[in-house]
Write a protein that holds these residues in place. Sequence first.
Motif, PDB file in Angstrom:
ATOM      1  N   GLU A 163       0.823  -1.208   0.000  1.00 40.48           N
ATOM      2  CA  GLU A 163       0.000   0.000   0.000  1.00 40.48           C
ATOM      3  C   GLU A 163       0.862   1.264   0.000  1.00 40.48           C
ATOM      4  N   PHE A 164       1.976   1.221  -0.707  1.00 38.38           N
ATOM      5  CA  PHE A 164       2.907   2.349  -0.685  1.00 38.38           C
ATOM      6  C   PHE A 164       2.286   3.649  -1.185  1.00 38.38           C
ATOM      7  N   PRO A 165       1.493   3.651  -2.275  1.00 41.04           N
ATOM      8  CA  PRO A 165       0.899   4.924  -2.709  1.00 41.04           C
ATOM      9  C   PRO A 165      -0.027   5.548  -1.662  1.00 41.04           C
ATOM     10  N   GLN A 166      -0.588   4.732  -0.758  1.00 45.87           N
ATOM     11  CA  GLN A 166      -1.468   5.275   0.272  1.00 45.87           C
ATOM     12  C   GLN A 166      -0.704   5.933   1.427  1.00 45.87           C
ATOM     13  N   ARG A 200      -4.088   2.431  -7.783  1.00 41.12           N
ATOM     14  CA  ARG A 200      -3.927   3.592  -8.633  1.00 41.12           C
ATOM     15  C   ARG A 200      -4.803   4.739  -8.137  1.00 41.12           C
ATOM     16  N   ILE A 201      -4.500   5.945  -8.552  1.00 39.10           N
ATOM     17  CA  ILE A 201      -5.307   7.105  -8.170  1.00 39.10           C
ATOM     18  C   ILE A 201      -6.763   6.893  -8.556  1.00 39.10           C
ATOM     19  N   GLU A 202      -6.976   6.376  -9.778  1.00 39.45           N
ATOM     20  CA  GLU A 202      -8.344   6.241 -10.288  1.00 39.45           C
ATOM     21  C   GLU A 202      -9.139   5.144  -9.587  1.00 39.45           C
ATOM     22  N   ASN A 208      -1.938   8.304  -3.003  1.00 34.23           N
ATOM     23  CA  ASN A 208      -1.319   9.607  -3.233  1.00 34.23           C
ATOM     24  C   ASN A 208      -0.406   9.522  -4.450  1.00 34.23           C
ATOM     25  N   GLU A 209      -0.059  10.679  -4.973  1.00 32.87           N
ATOM     26  CA  GLU A 209       0.938  10.706  -6.036  1.00 32.87           C
ATOM     27  C   GLU A 209       2.308  10.331  -5.449  1.00 32.87           C
ATOM     28  N   ILE A 210       3.041   9.494  -6.165  1.00 38.44           N
ATOM     29  CA  ILE A 210       4.411   9.163  -5.773  1.00 38.44           C
ATOM     30  C   ILE A 210       5.341  10.167  -6.437  1.00 38.44           C
ATOM     31  N   PRO A 211       6.243  10.806  -5.687  1.00 39.27           N
ATOM     32  CA  PRO A 211       7.118  11.812  -6.290  1.00 39.27           C
ATOM     33  C   PRO A 211       7.896  11.260  -7.492  1.00 39.27           C
TER      34      PRO A 211
END
Length: 406
Positions: A163-166, A200-202, A208-211
């Motif tokens: 769940e890294f993007p979260q 994914r965002i969608e 979240n957005e990953i830098p």
Amino acid sequence: MQWRRLHNLRLSSKKCRQRKSQKNENSRDPIAGVFRIGDCAANTAANDNFRNRSETVNLNCISAVLTPCFSAGHNVGLLGQPGVGKTEFVRSFVATLRASQIRPELAEPGDDDKPVRFISVATTTKEAVDVSGCPAIQDGVTVWNPPAWVPRGNEAAVVFLDEFPQADIPTQLAFQKLIDRDLDGCDVSPRAVFVIAGNRIEDNAGANEIPQHLRNRFSWFTVECDAAQWCEWAQSHGVPQIVVEFIRSRPEMLNRFDAASDALSYATPRSVTRFGGKLGGMTNESVIDALAAADCGAEWAAEFRQFRQLYAQMPDIDVVLQNPTTHPLPSDLGILLAFSSSLVAAAKADKSRSKAVVTVIDRMFDAGAQEVAAKTMRDVVASDPAIFASAEGVKLFAKIGPMMRV
């Protein structure tokens, strides 16, 4: 926990300075030799490109791309909808590896027999200081004590950052230091491979957005469902046969995820597997309906109820193959599709019954179910190519071959 607040404050202050510096850089005259970084529209386009253009693969071919990545020690990012099976697949795949397969040029004696350690980290439960470790004073100097799970020395390990993007951005950036092996007070193993997994965002799952600079440290793949691969996995992991046959005959029912829906229950590989674990030998139809709806949704439960009624009318596959030339065959299309899946499974489990299977397929074709017969023959041949050379196979292919080539 004052030190934790101070640490987070330092990170926030640093980010503010970085944003201010970036703003100043953006405002400089490009003629003076400083490139303009870009406006909001350009950054949005870059984010869309990241989400929409990562390589798309299904789970039955991910092992083919993970193997060279792990061998080279390269990090991997896996994105996909909730419940598609990212975590379970990577865990199962790593269990098949030996330590010598992770950066083999650094392998040590005995690594051919040593497993690769799988380390799963729930990143949404971590803060930045949980990655860098707790501070302590030694001889009047502050030192950091990293987490015990961090692979050290020359250990071969796969660190799964779930769940890294979260995770919030400061936590993501803290993990960057670990990924770069720049963790204070710890020599991170050069044979540690990092795998990011998340939605994914969608998908509306809180990602979240990953830098951008962090994305560039990974090879990215978007994971999709594959019903045939799930059925093969499910049969070897104790999922009830009736659930497997349902998905074989209705592959679209394996994945009913809709990011715009507010439904609590919906079918994914994870929820279908969970429902199968409850089913067992249960015979109470009302309870089965309730459990199916609770895990996979009311629509899925209704479809599964209808399939159970058809499945109950399907002849015993063992009895049919004992009398392949005379046993009555089903005529209802729904029952016939389930029967086809059972024929394929029987041929795969016991190749000595291939002749009887081909005879039954021939009868299906002659009875008017040409398309189902062609599909069944294609799937049987995939599991037992020797059928091509048999007298029965040659005869059947003379009739069914043109349809299989369409």
